[in-house]
Design an enzyme around this catalytic site. Structure first.
Site, PDB file in Angstrom:
ATOM      1  N   GLU A 279       0.827  -1.213   0.000  1.00 22.65           N
ATOM      2  CA  GLU A 279       0.000   0.000   0.000  1.00 22.65           C
ATOM      3  C   GLU A 279       0.858   1.259   0.000  1.00 22.65           C
ATOM      4  O   GLU A 279       0.430   2.319  -0.438  1.00 22.65           O
ATOM      5  CB  GLU A 279      -0.903  -0.001   1.240  1.00 22.65           C
ATOM      6  CG  GLU A 279      -2.368   0.084   0.906  1.00 22.65           C
ATOM      7  CD  GLU A 279      -3.285   0.079   2.121  1.00 22.65           C
ATOM      8  OE1 GLU A 279      -4.427  -0.311   1.955  1.00 22.65           O
ATOM      9  OE2 GLU A 279      -2.881   0.462   3.240  1.00 22.65           O
ATOM     10  N   HIS A 300       7.582 -26.810  -1.629  1.00 22.96           N
ATOM     11  CA  HIS A 300       6.954 -27.935  -2.336  1.00 22.96           C
ATOM     12  C   HIS A 300       5.866 -27.448  -3.286  1.00 22.96           C
ATOM     13  O   HIS A 300       5.069 -28.231  -3.775  1.00 22.96           O
ATOM     14  CB  HIS A 300       6.399 -28.929  -1.317  1.00 22.96           C
ATOM     15  CG  HIS A 300       7.477 -29.540  -0.467  1.00 22.96           C
ATOM     16  ND1 HIS A 300       7.945 -30.821  -0.658  1.00 22.96           N
ATOM     17  CD2 HIS A 300       8.216 -29.013   0.543  1.00 22.96           C
ATOM     18  CE1 HIS A 300       8.914 -31.062   0.219  1.00 22.96           C
ATOM     19  NE2 HIS A 300       9.101 -29.975   0.954  1.00 22.96           N
ATOM     20  N   LYS A 414     -14.046   0.500  -3.868  1.00 21.49           N
ATOM     21  CA  LYS A 414     -15.141   0.923  -2.976  1.00 21.49           C
ATOM     22  C   LYS A 414     -16.187   1.692  -3.772  1.00 21.49           C
ATOM     23  O   LYS A 414     -17.379   1.487  -3.602  1.00 21.49           O
ATOM     24  CB  LYS A 414     -14.594   1.835  -1.871  1.00 21.49           C
ATOM     25  CG  LYS A 414     -13.751   1.132  -0.843  1.00 21.49           C
ATOM     26  CD  LYS A 414     -13.379   2.091   0.276  1.00 21.49           C
ATOM     27  CE  LYS A 414     -12.291   1.527   1.139  1.00 21.49           C
ATOM     28  NZ  LYS A 414     -11.700   2.523   2.032  1.00 21.49           N
TER      29      LYS A 414
HETATM   30  O1  PA5 Z   1      -3.629   1.309   5.857  1.00 22.69           O
HETATM   31  C1  PA5 Z   1      -4.724   1.795   5.705  1.00 22.69           C
HETATM   32  O2  PA5 Z   1      -4.932   3.018   5.841  1.00 22.69           O
HETATM   33  C2  PA5 Z   1      -5.931   0.948   5.366  1.00 22.69           C
HETATM   34  O3  PA5 Z   1      -5.590  -0.379   5.218  1.00 22.69           O
HETATM   35  C3  PA5 Z   1      -6.962   1.045   6.483  1.00 22.69           C
HETATM   36  O4  PA5 Z   1      -6.361   0.677   7.683  1.00 22.69           O
HETATM   37  C4  PA5 Z   1      -8.169   0.164   6.224  1.00 22.69           C
HETATM   38  O5  PA5 Z   1      -8.736   0.495   4.988  1.00 22.69           O
HETATM   39  C5  PA5 Z   1      -9.200   0.305   7.323  1.00 22.69           C
HETATM   40  O6  PA5 Z   1      -9.586   1.640   7.453  1.00 22.69           O
HETATM   41  P1  PA5 Z   1     -10.350   2.170   8.716  1.00 22.69           P
HETATM   42  O7  PA5 Z   1      -9.509   2.010   9.914  1.00 22.69           O
HETATM   43  O8  PA5 Z   1     -10.654   3.596   8.422  1.00 22.69           O
HETATM   44  O9  PA5 Z   1     -11.620   1.346   8.845  1.00 22.69           O
END
Ligand code: PA5
Length: 438
Positions: A279, A300, A414
């Site tokens: 990310e 394996h 989303k």
């Molecule tokens: O690293 C990030 O920002 C995302 O993976 C969020 O943690 C994830 O989308 C969850 O978001 P939130 O804590 O707002 O529910």
């Protein structure tokens, strides 16, 4: 505590190979310290292990109260609001847990079967909920919270349920914060300047970890030691060595970095690591794709590709030097399996030889490896390792000139999901997508 070994990396451990990366690394490091780089508003994680100490007492107190009152703790969250706690708990808890207290994660996918089966499982159990969402609006945890809040209220009544629900969320904003205020839940704050995947050292990670009975002070102390050690702006800094080497591989055309563990308890550390790097770096059409494998299991299966497939990947291998446990191969009179030559050899020694043999085979096959030697697998060392990766990831992102602290790409699915579900406000997108489906 942690050593970087470049003997099996493509260019061996020659410091000269790394030296041209020193200035860019120092510059990247300096912009973290000065808060002058991309995403500077999300640098709260940088010295967090030190700053968060003041919250440890209240986190432990809340954990203790909940432990007294419930036997199962539901941790509801997704992405950065789930993976850190899951990684630490899985790495440090026993494989076969016969204790009566149990941690169950939910809200990290949209499986109706999982939710229904969990509801049935909880029917006759005393459970508590820690719901974690920074934005407070993420669909997956919101669905889970709606279901299990209702179940808890049906089981023990609304007033009692309030005592067993803790919300970890934004200080001021979001639907969860509003709900928590309205219902009077105990809350912990996710600081504005800490993004989800860098939040394991906030209450997001610490409360579930404490609920699992893990020493969060030791965990933070490991991270704090890492923070102090990795201030060093030279090539003797293990963070610099790792970041330089992975970027050398990237510059030489490697596309994939695989995190390899020889201890299955590390499986979710790899999942956490993949979110952290994937990310953070995968944007603007740049960055290494990050994958993971558990050896020797995956030798394996994926082992064939790593040895012999396209030469696009390198590995980062996590070696736990001191085994969690060990024993010698038992003697067998008949020796039909031919293993008696190993009766003076321990299982961990065999695992370590498998690792060495694989490192050499993959090096020969032009799949190089960076090895990270961690003394042992306990709360302190794990805190150290996770901080090592956070800092490495931030520096690495700056080296390829991306913002390591945002995740604009996550929004695309989303938007489509809401459009397909005909969420109010998405009318135009709904029309466009429905046409595509015809
Ligand atoms: O690293 C990030 O920002 C995302 O993976 C969020 O943690 C994830 O989308 C969850 O978001 P939130 O804590 O707002 O529910």
């Amino acid at each position: 505590m942690l050593k970087v070994d470049l003997k099996y990396a493509f260019n061996t451990g020659d410091v000269d190979v790394l030296s041209e990366w020193l200035e860019p690394l120092k510059k990247a490091h300096q912009s973290l310290i000065n808060k002058s780089g991309k995403g500077a508003e999300f640098l709260g994680w940088y010295d967090l292990p030190k700053r968060i100490q003041s919250e440890v007492k209240s986190i432990n107190q809340v954990a203790e109260t909940i432990i007294q009152k419930a036997d199962v703790f539901l941790v509801i969250g997704i992405g950065g609001s789930y993976l850190g706690a899951k990684a630490v708990i899985e790495a440090l808890k026993p494989y076969f847990n016969h204790q009566e207290k149990e941690i169950i994660f939910v809200g990290h996918h949209i499986s109706a079967a999982y939710i229904q089966e969990l509801k049935t499982y909880l029917m006759d159990k005393k459970f508590a909920i820690n719901v974690i969402s920074k934005s407070g609006t993420t669909t997956e945890p919101a669905i889970a919270f709606r279901v299990f809040k209702a179940l808890l209220e049906t089981q023990i009544g609304k007033d009692e349920a309030k005592q067993l629900i803790v919300a970890t969320t934004d200080e001021k904003r979001g639907a969860l914060k509003q709900l928590a205020d309205q219902e009077g839940y105990q809350t912990f704050v996710i600081p504005d300047d800490v993004g989800g995947r860098y939040s394991v050292f906030t209450a997001v990670g610490l409360l579930p970890i404490a609920l699992a009975g893990i020493d969060i002070e030791a965990f933070l102390s490991g991270a704090e030691k890492a923070f102090v050690m990795y201030q060093n702006q030279s090539l003797s800094n293990p963070v610099y060595q790792y970041v330089a080497m992975r970027n050398i591989h990237y510059a030489q055309g490697k596309k994939i970095e695989m995190l390899i563990g020889y201890e299955p308890k590390l499986h979710y550390v790899s999942e956490w690591w993949k979110q952290l790097f994937g990310e953070s770096e995968g944007k603007d059409h740049k960055g290494l794709f990050v994958g993971s494998a558990n050896f020797t299991t995956d030798l394996h299966s994926l082992g064939q590709y790593i040895q012999d497939g396209q030469r696009v990947l390198f590995e980062t291998v996590l070696n736990i030097e001191t085994p969690l446990d060990d024993f010698n191969i038992p003697y067998d009179e008949d020796n039909l399996d031919g293993l008696n030559f190993l009766t003076k050899t321990s299982v961990d020694t065999i695992n370590k030889q498998a690792m060495l043999g694989t490192l050499m085979a993959h090096q020969d096959g032009l799949a190089p490896s960076i090895v990270l030697h961690l003394n042992r697998l306990d709360a302190e060392h794990l805190g150290h390792l996770l901080y090592f990766f956070e800092l490495s990831c931030a520096l690495s992102g700056y080296l390829i000139d991306v913002n390591p602290f945002d995740q604009p790409g996550v929004e695309a699915y989303k938007k489509n999901m809401f459009a397909l579900l005909e969420k109010p406000g998405f009318e135009l997108e709904t029309q466009t997508l429905k046409k595509r489906l015809k």
